[in-house]
Design an enzyme around this catalytic site. Structure first.
Site, PDB file in Angstrom:
ATOM      1  N   TYR A  99     -17.356  -2.772 -33.106  1.00  0.00           N
ATOM      2  CA  TYR A  99     -16.723  -2.338 -31.856  1.00  0.00           C
ATOM      3  C   TYR A  99     -15.937  -3.492 -31.235  1.00  0.00           C
ATOM      4  CZ  TYR A  99     -16.053  -0.959 -27.032  1.00  0.00           C
ATOM      5  OH  TYR A  99     -15.480  -0.680 -25.821  1.00  0.00           O
ATOM      6  N   ASN A 265     -15.610  -8.499 -21.130  1.00  0.00           N
ATOM      7  CA  ASN A 265     -16.738  -7.570 -21.102  1.00  0.00           C
ATOM      8  C   ASN A 265     -17.990  -8.253 -20.545  1.00  0.00           C
ATOM      9  OD1 ASN A 265     -18.365  -5.453 -23.564  1.00  0.00           O
ATOM     10  ND2 ASN A 265     -17.907  -5.089 -21.436  1.00  0.00           N
ATOM     11  N   LYS A 462     -20.724 -10.703  29.606  1.00  0.00           N
ATOM     12  CA  LYS A 462     -20.547  -9.252  29.500  1.00  0.00           C
ATOM     13  C   LYS A 462     -19.649  -8.870  28.316  1.00  0.00           C
ATOM     14  CE  LYS A 462     -20.588  -6.855  33.239  1.00  0.00           C
ATOM     15  NZ  LYS A 462     -21.781  -6.007  32.958  1.00  0.00           N
ATOM     16  N   GLU A 490     -13.260   6.672 -17.247  1.00  0.00           N
ATOM     17  CA  GLU A 490     -12.818   6.300 -18.594  1.00  0.00           C
ATOM     18  C   GLU A 490     -13.234   7.331 -19.631  1.00  0.00           C
ATOM     19  OE1 GLU A 490     -12.760   4.863 -22.302  1.00  0.00           O
ATOM     20  OE2 GLU A 490     -14.567   3.958 -21.442  1.00  0.00           O
ATOM     21  N   ASN A 493     -16.721   8.269 -20.770  1.00  0.00           N
ATOM     22  CA  ASN A 493     -17.545   7.308 -21.510  1.00  0.00           C
ATOM     23  C   ASN A 493     -18.417   6.526 -20.533  1.00  0.00           C
ATOM     24  OD1 ASN A 493     -18.357   5.554 -23.749  1.00  0.00           O
ATOM     25  ND2 ASN A 493     -17.070   4.020 -22.768  1.00  0.00           N
TER      26      ASN A 493
END
Length: 724
Positions: A99, A265, A462, A490, A493
């Site tokens: 992959y 990645n 204040k 995507e 996936n």
């Protein structure tokens, strides 16, 4: 017998180990250890990238302070990287399907190619999809938001991400070359920071798009721009990555097989922003405890709320124990916070609040869970910084390639969600204490809005009170979870993803809002303790005035013992009435105080026998005290506001919180407020005093820029160590 003694020794050793572990597990110890480490990096220590020991302090040092970074010199570390690279090279040579090496990406992983180098370019190309300003030139129309800040990440985030990505790659599970990791470090050393889009990552397959801009810089893509120049706040300019690399004589990289995926990645951006956020969250959690201790002093509360029996014995949650112990120690030596609760009769404290309100009394119970959540987040994010978060993973020892999902950054998301919720809760507590401080119905005798002059022309706190309500409201909105908005992405996936970077970004925003809120509270706290000091001086003077007037007008009517008793009773009445009339201007307030004397005086001079001359002297007695006390009050206000009493008139009254008060008053130069009001705005606005917001901004900047970290660290370093 010897074996029994041995067992006992082992038991004691085990107990001591356990106690030592608990001590080092406190947020305070984490903060102090991290602060020391960060200081060492700022002083020249080098950050060693070895894949296993990267700390949040190191990330902060490299990201924000340009600390020097070097790769581990260990032969074993380098061998691990080279072995994993050899596996990928062999797979390519053999034509094995892997992959991201021979396949497409994500939902397109069914495509195949025998051109792994071209595949890296295709990967970068489709991820360079973020929105950034097309130039830094002057625009023809005013934008709704700052063009750079609205679309690009701060440089610190990007630098932190590059360091974390290096630390992940050097672990030897990613199949990249050693030279690639060195090139990322070259960018850090040269202070070349890629311009990275703020948005576009869902942190599922890591932070793909943001990291693609780092990869694009390494490859000298001329369309990828970087910040270059001498310093983060100097003459930084946005230039092409190709020009920047050439200017620094850095040779561009040609990405080898899988190296594009090796850079992209991973969770580096999510982890970097989370690391920087947690560094600040840890500090603010400790500063909140300092504020609560100082708030206890400002409101004349009791240290009894932090007594060890309540927290160590009765309800021993670790975070609760830590918070109570810290605040107990901070209040030691205080002359404003009562050291113990005295037992009194029902009539003695009639109509008085018997205990502090929840914002002080339950602060350890409220802060404790936030401390525990931040500690848990620290552990998760530190682990993430020392993990391999890409896919596929390469085992260099076995040659096996593992397809998994370590890029799924839900660990970061969860850490940020709990941190952001903790930030809101801390802000809510600070707001509750702050709004009590400015409210004359709740603040134990302080003037409304902490006015140091007549309140009819002074509404000092204040606006701050209103602003803090806005801040805590925004914190509540930001505390909402991000991860409930996950969308399938995507090609389905990435049907589940983490949104970690979005959550981390929201946490940084939340921390900034909390910093503004706490800066506002610190500003008010300093004013409040100065007013306590002024009131104490006034009390001493008025007590003497009462004694003098009693002796002058009633010595012929009363014995010495009777005059002492009358003086004591009148002084008690003075204190009670002063506390109840703080909304009045000084003249009216002193008249009201002396008017409260009348019933007591009439009773004294008619209870046993009528004393006409004494009764007739009562109006003069009241008038004399009212006039003299008003004049004294005016002189004290003038001396405090002019600085005649010094920059830190309340120092002697404070416990160990003194250093924070003195830092604000002396180091930051923020004076007690009210000189413009005292002079009835004789010189207009902004001449005698800066705006209230400018003073608060100085505190905010000191926290933001790390100066306050040193103050808080030094303060806690000086405290006695907890014995649990």
């Amino acid at each position: 017998m010897p074996s029994e003694l041995f067992d006992l020794d082992n038991a004691r050793a085990a107990r001591d180990t356990f106690l030592d572990a608990r001590r080092t597990a406190t947020l305070l110890h984490k903060f102090l250890d991290s602060h020391r480490e960060l200081k060492s990096y700022k002083n020249g220590r080098t950050i060693n990238v070895d894949g296993h020991t990267l700390s949040l302090a190191a990330v902060t040092a490299a990201a924000r302070y340009n600390a020097n970074v070097e790769l581990s010199q260990s032969a074993q570390v380098k061998e691990g990287v080279e072995k994993s690279r050899a596996v990928i090279a062999e797979k390519v040579e053999q034509g094995t399907s892997v992959y991201g090496v021979s396949t497409g990406f994500g939902g397109s992983a069914d495509t195949r190619t025998d051109q792994p180098l071209k595949l890296q370019q295709a990967l970068l190309q489709h991820q360079h999809a973020g929105v950034l300003p097309s130039s830094s030139k002057t625009l023809g129309v005013l934008p709704l938001m700052d063009p750079m800040a609205a679309t690009s990440m701060p440089e610190a985030w990007v630098r932190g991400a590059m360091l974390i990505r290096m630390n992940s790659l050097i672990r030897g599970h990613s199949g990249v070359r050693w030279e690639l990791i060195e090139k990322i470090n070259d960018l850090l050393r040269a202070n070349i920071t890629p311009v990275v889009p703020l948005r576009s990552s869902i942190s599922a397959s890591g932070d793909l798009s943001p990291l693609s801009y780092v990869a694009g810089t390494l490859t000298a893509n001329p369309s990828i721009r970087v910040f270059d120049g001498p310093s983060a706040f100097g003459a930084r300019k946005m230039v092409s990555s190709r020009d920047a690399l050439a200017a620094h004589k850095i040779k561009p990289v040609t990405l080898a097989s899988k190296e594009g995926l090796g850079i992209l990645n991973g969770t580096a951006f999510s982890a970097a922003v989370a690391s920087l956020a947690l560094t600040e969250a840890t500090h603010l959690a400790l500063l909140a405890q300092v504020c609560t201790a100082l708030g206890t002093e400002a409101l004349c509360g009791t240290t009894g709320s932090y007594a060890p029996f309540i927290h160590v014995t009765a309800r021993p949650h670790p975070g609760q124990i830590e918070a109570a112990n810290n605040m107990w120690n901070l209040l030691q030596g205080s002359k404003l916070a009562s050291g113990h609760e005295e037992e009194v009769s029902i009539n003695q404290d009639k109509y008085e609040l018997r205990q502090d309100r929840y914002p002080l009394r339950t602060s350890p119970q409220f802060l404790g869970p936030q401390i525990e959540d931040i500690l848990a987040a620290l552990a998760s994010v530190t682990q993430e910084c020392n993990s391999t978060t890409d896919n596929p993973l390469v085992d260099g020892n076995t040659g096996e390639v593992h397809h998994g999902g370590n890029f799924q950054a839900m660990a970061i998301s969860n850490a940020m969600e709990k941190t952001r919720l903790a930030v809101h809760h801390i802000g809510k507590l600070m707001f509750s204490q702050s709004t009590e401080l400015v409210n004359p119905a709740m603040n134990h005798g302080l003037p409304p809005s902490l006015a140091a002059s007549d309140p009819s022309l002074n509404y000092h706190g204040k606006g701050v009170d209103i602003a803090t309500a806005a801040y805590v409201s925004e914190l509540g909105y930001l505390a909402n979870p991000v991860t409930t908005h996950i969308q399938s992405a995507e090609m389905h996936n990435q049907a589940v993803n983490s949104l970690a970077l979005i959550s981390a970004r929201a946490t940084v925003t939340s921390l900034d809002v909390l910093t503004i809120l706490m800066s506002s509270y610190l500003y008010l706290l300093c004013q409040a303790v100065d007013l306590r000091a002024l009131r104490r001086d006034l009390d001493v003077g008025v007590r003497a005035i009462i004694a003098e007037e009693v002796s002058k007008l009633f010595s012929n009517n009363l014995s010495s013992e009777e005059m002492d008793l009358l003086h004591s009773s009148l002084y008690s009445k003075y204190q009670h009435t002063m506390d109840k009339t703080t909304t009045m201007d000084a003249v009216d307030q002193m008249k009201e105080v002396t008017a409260s004397f009348a019933p007591m005086l009439v009773e004294v001079f008619t209870s046993t026998r009528v004393m006409p001359d004494a009764l007739s002297a009562i109006p003069r007695f009241r008038s004399n005290i009212s006039s003299r006390a008003t004049q004294l009050f005016d002189r004290l206000r003038a001396s405090y506001l002019s600085g005649e009493r010094g920059a830190t008139p309340a120092s002697s009254l404070l416990g160990r919180t003194r250093s924070v008060y003195e830092f604000i008053r002396v180091s930051l130069g923020i004076r007690m407020h009210g000189s413009e009001n005292y002079s009835a705005f004789a010189n207009g606005l902004g001449v005698d005093d800066p705006t209230i917001g400018q003073n608060i901004s100085s505190i905010y900047e000191a926290i933001r820029d790390g100066k306050f970290h040193d103050v808080v660290a030094d303060l806690f370093e000086a405290l006695p160590r907890s014995k649990l």
